[in-house]
Design an enzyme around this catalytic site. Structure first.
Site, PDB file in Angstrom:
ATOM      1  N   ASP A 193      -1.966 -15.962  -0.792  1.00 10.13           N
ATOM      2  CA  ASP A 193      -2.497 -14.719  -1.343  1.00 10.13           C
ATOM      3  C   ASP A 193      -3.377 -14.994  -2.549  1.00 10.13           C
ATOM      4  OD1 ASP A 193      -2.834 -12.055  -1.477  1.00 10.13           O
ATOM      5  OD2 ASP A 193      -0.806 -11.565  -2.142  1.00 10.13           O
ATOM      6  N   CYS A 239       0.179  -8.707  -5.733  1.00  4.26           N
ATOM      7  CA  CYS A 239      -0.874  -8.176  -6.619  1.00  4.26           C
ATOM      8  C   CYS A 239      -0.391  -7.866  -8.035  1.00  4.26           C
ATOM      9  CB  CYS A 239      -1.521  -6.937  -6.019  1.00  4.26           C
ATOM     10  SG  CYS A 239      -1.241  -6.673  -4.276  1.00  4.26           S
ATOM     11  N   LYS A 282     -10.734  -2.447   3.846  1.00  7.17           N
ATOM     12  CA  LYS A 282     -10.538  -3.887   4.034  1.00  7.17           C
ATOM     13  C   LYS A 282     -11.283  -4.409   5.244  1.00  7.17           C
ATOM     14  CE  LYS A 282      -6.311  -3.199   6.675  1.00  7.17           C
ATOM     15  NZ  LYS A 282      -5.102  -3.807   7.153  1.00  7.17           N
ATOM     16  N   HIS A 291      -8.454  -8.271  -2.995  1.00  5.54           N
ATOM     17  CA  HIS A 291      -7.227  -8.903  -2.476  1.00  5.54           C
ATOM     18  C   HIS A 291      -7.624  -9.687  -1.231  1.00  5.54           C
ATOM     19  CE1 HIS A 291      -4.643  -5.662  -4.442  1.00  5.54           C
ATOM     20  NE2 HIS A 291      -5.838  -5.103  -4.420  1.00  5.54           N
ATOM     21  N   ARG A 315       9.424  -7.626   3.175  1.00  4.43           N
ATOM     22  CA  ARG A 315       9.089  -6.260   3.589  1.00  4.43           C
ATOM     23  C   ARG A 315      10.065  -5.839   4.664  1.00  4.43           C
ATOM     24  NH1 ARG A 315       2.519  -6.904   4.262  1.00  4.43           N
ATOM     25  NH2 ARG A 315       2.129  -7.578   2.125  1.00  4.43           N
ATOM     26  N   HIS A 322      -6.196 -13.079  -5.515  1.00  2.00           N
ATOM     27  CA  HIS A 322      -6.817 -11.895  -6.095  1.00  2.00           C
ATOM     28  C   HIS A 322      -7.988 -12.321  -6.950  1.00  2.00           C
ATOM     29  CE1 HIS A 322      -2.836 -10.423  -4.945  1.00  2.00           C
ATOM     30  NE2 HIS A 322      -3.513  -9.338  -4.620  1.00  2.00           N
ATOM     31  N   GLN A 378       2.594 -15.608   1.868  1.00  2.00           N
ATOM     32  CA  GLN A 378       1.152 -15.380   2.011  1.00  2.00           C
ATOM     33  C   GLN A 378       0.396 -16.420   1.210  1.00  2.00           C
ATOM     34  OE1 GLN A 378       1.240 -11.323   0.348  1.00  2.00           O
ATOM     35  NE2 GLN A 378       0.256 -10.683   2.238  1.00  2.00           N
TER      36      GLN A 378
END
Ligand SMILES: [Zn+2]
Ligand SMILES: [Zn+2]
Length: 636
Positions: free
Chosen positions: A384, A335, A465, A511, A364, A386, A382
């Site tokens: 991912d 992000c 979420k 997200h 992580r 946004h 990911q």
């Protein structure tokens, strides 16, 4: 005293009453099938007295809450059996909760260890306790009395637990000689549930901390009927065969070197091929849905992570590094990188929504004890994205993400279910904003008629979420895609756009990851397909087998033609018998084998053998290529 039933009818009682009594008044059948109930929203024992106005519901063996009663009771029966076998004074009890599909109990055995082969003996004793049909009774003690009783029994772990209980009174359950600290609920008798199986025994630190003693944990499962139990055991057996941690290395897809990179899978060429196919599919869909692909750094200055809130809420899961007296963090999420891109330009209301997308590698930290193949890792990628948009665009954007997810999951034959997760205890921002965001998500889900459950307090620290749980071919559920609505990050990073009226306003951030983690999704696919991947993602789509060395040239010619048509093909030119090569190809689960010998070379045709065993001779190569190309294009 008034008791309200689910249909709204009210029963009046002068004195105390139990759910068992009420059930019996309604019908003998209901009484026979009842395992417990819900009283004013709390799970309640069948025989526990009620002496206040309340709303109730009786739970029968078929209800979804029933396992909580009988599996938890089974955990007590197991603990009782273990104490009978090893001696009351030699067994210290840890905790014994229910889990998805089963239960466990942690033990410290002072005079030995429980081995896998001892489970049978424990099961036998459990069956005895079930046959004894002991009454299970609830009673309460003051905290002091409770501590005294458990100290006398040498139950040091229970004493530790009682000391942390906030209430004045502590509840216990007794069955025969066995007494356990417990909030309940339980069945009224040990004879009410029969269909169980102990599954395994493993080590588990007291309260999950390496600093504490290692206890032994026995896992078991229990079901209302024998059929359900048998089906579950069959599924476990099948899942064991499909375990991606075994299949992955066996099929040459990946391995994990725990010595130098625990939790960080290493992908071999075949594994990388599959990942690339998954990525290109996701990339194509994102493009169709109006996303722009970007790339951002893996390592960035910690001040960025202070600003994003990750430092305050996520530090324990992050990796750090230092150079030139500056501290950096390895990104755990993408992000902040995408926010930097947004801030790189002046944004007008006409530019919104801006949809950024990245195959972002994140790291992580997870405790080594919880790492699990590709399903729980420390490094993963990911898909991912946004979305930065205006408030009035939230609904359209979220429903567009849902459509994308639906298209992405279709080729894999996954059905899915959604959960809406609300504000967690550790969160950023005020409750009013949270409520606004949560309601916005709820409204979209209702409008697009997607069924969902609510997961209280399970949201991300910056917003509520929606998670998507896919169901695999064994009926197991896996959380994959996620959509998170965020009013906090735009605030923290002072994101703006210039509105119609020339005034600067705050955009909203959404997200979203679709596969979620590619590594995890890959792990799920390995087990879902048992390694027999559909043609379009198979690392080797066609294997050409010459019947002997004499036909290697022709085999190579056929392979070249397939390869020119973008089919992943290999020639098995090893000096082995045809039978041996076919068996190996079957084990590696190649979708198609082409077999070529004298006849084929002469006629310029091929023999084809598909993974399901179908065989065809005299096949025209061009026609075969067309069939394969069509299947790949349709993602079959
Ligand atoms: Zn209990
Ligand atoms: Zn994000």
């Amino acid at each position: 005293m008034k008791v309200t039933l689910p249909d709204g009818s009210v029963k009046e009682y002068k004195d105390k009453v139990t759910l068992a009594q009420i059930a019996r008044e309604i019908s003998e059948g209901l009484y026979r099938n009842a395992v417990g109930g819900i009283v004013n929203g709390m799970l309640w024992d069948l025989e526990r007295p009620i002496d206040f106005d309340c709303e109730i519901r009786i739970i029968t063996k078929k209800d979804k809450e029933a396992p909580e009663f009988f599996r938890h009771t089974m955990a007590h029966i197991m603990a009782q059996a273990v104490m009978r076998i090893y001696g009351q004074e030699n067994v210290r009890l840890g905790i014994g909760p229910t889990i998805e599909n089963g239960f466990y109990y942690d033990f410290e055995i002072l005079n030995g260890v429980i081995k896998e082969e001892d489970l049978e003996k424990i099961e036998k004793e459990m069956k005895k306790i079930i046959k004894e049909d002991l009454k299970i009774e609830r009673f309460e003690l003051s905290k002091d009395e409770a501590i005294k009783m458990m100290e006398e029994k040498g139950q040091i772990y229970k004493v530790e637990l009682i000391k942390e209980i906030q209430d004045e009174k502590v509840s216990f359950y007794r069955q025969g000689e066995f007494v356990d600290l417990c909030r309940g609920p339980h069945l009224p008798r040990t004879g009410m549930i029969k269909h169980f199986k102990l599954l395994s025994v493993s080590g588990a630190y007291w309260r999950g901390s390496e600093k504490n003693p290692m206890l032994q944990r026995i896992y078991g499962t229990a079901f209302a009927t024998k059929d359900e139990l048998d089906n579950y055991l069959k599924m476990l057996e099948e899942a064991k065969k499909r375990d991606h941690r075994k299949l992955g290395p066996k099929l040459g897809l990946f391995f994990i070197n725990t010595d130098v990179a625990a939790g960080m899978p290493i992908f071999l060429p075949k594994g990388a091929t599959i990942l690339n196919e998954l990525m290109s599919f996701s990339r194509q869909l994102h493009k169709e849905y109006g996303y722009k692909e970007v790339m951002t750094p893996l390592i960035m200055n910690v001040k960025l992570w202070h600003q994003s809130g990750h430092w305050d809420h996520y530090k324990d899961n992050m990796y750090f590094t230092e150079k030139e007296e500056t501290e950096y963090a390895v990104k755990p999420m993408n992000c902040p990188g995408h926010i930097l891109i947004y801030k790189n330009d002046v944004v007008s209301y006409r530019d919104l929504p801006i949809r950024l997308f990245e195959f972002g590698k994140v790291h992580r930290y997870e405790r080594s004890g919880v790492l699990h193949g590709l399903l729980r890792v420390r490094a993963f990628t990911q898909d991912d994205a946004h979305i930065f948009c205006r408030q009035d665009q939230i609904e359209e954007e979220v429903s567009s993400v849902v459509r994308l997810i639906d298209e992405l999951y279709k080729p894999f034959g996954f059905t899915y279910r959604a959960t809406l997760s609300t504000m967690p205890e550790d969160h950023m921002g005020d409750e009013e904003t949270w409520e606004k965001a949560t309601n916005a998500l709820k409204k979209v889900l209702e409008d697009i008629k997607l069924d969902f459950d609510i997961a209280e307090g399970e949201g991300a620290f910056y917003g509520p979420k929606v998670d998507f749980h896919v169901k695999d071919s064994l009926g197991r559920e896996w959380q994959c895609a996620t959509i998170q609505l965020d009013f906090q990050m735009p605030e923290r990073f002072d994101l703006k756009y210039v509105d119609k009226d020339g005034i600067e306003k705050r955009p909203v951030m959404i997200h979203t990851a679709k596969y979620g983690s590619l590594e995890r999704f890959f792990g799920i696919l390995i087990e879902h397909y048992a390694g027999a991947f559909p043609l379009w993602i198979s690392p080797v789509q066609v294997l050409v087998l010459p019947v002997s060395d004499k036909y290697i040239d022709y085999a190579r010619k056929v392979a070249r033609f397939l390869s020119e048509n973008n089919i992943r093909v290999e020639v098995d030119s090893r000096n082995e018998t045809l039978g041996y090569k076919i068996r190996e190809a079957q084990i590696s689960k190649v979708p198609y084998m082409i077999i070529v010998g004298e006849n084929e070379e002469k006629s310029g045709k091929i023999s084809v053998r598909s993974r399901d065993g179908a065989e065809e001779k005299d096949v025209n190569v061009e026609e075969f290529v067309e069939v394969v190309r069509k299947a790949i294009a349709e993602r079959r």
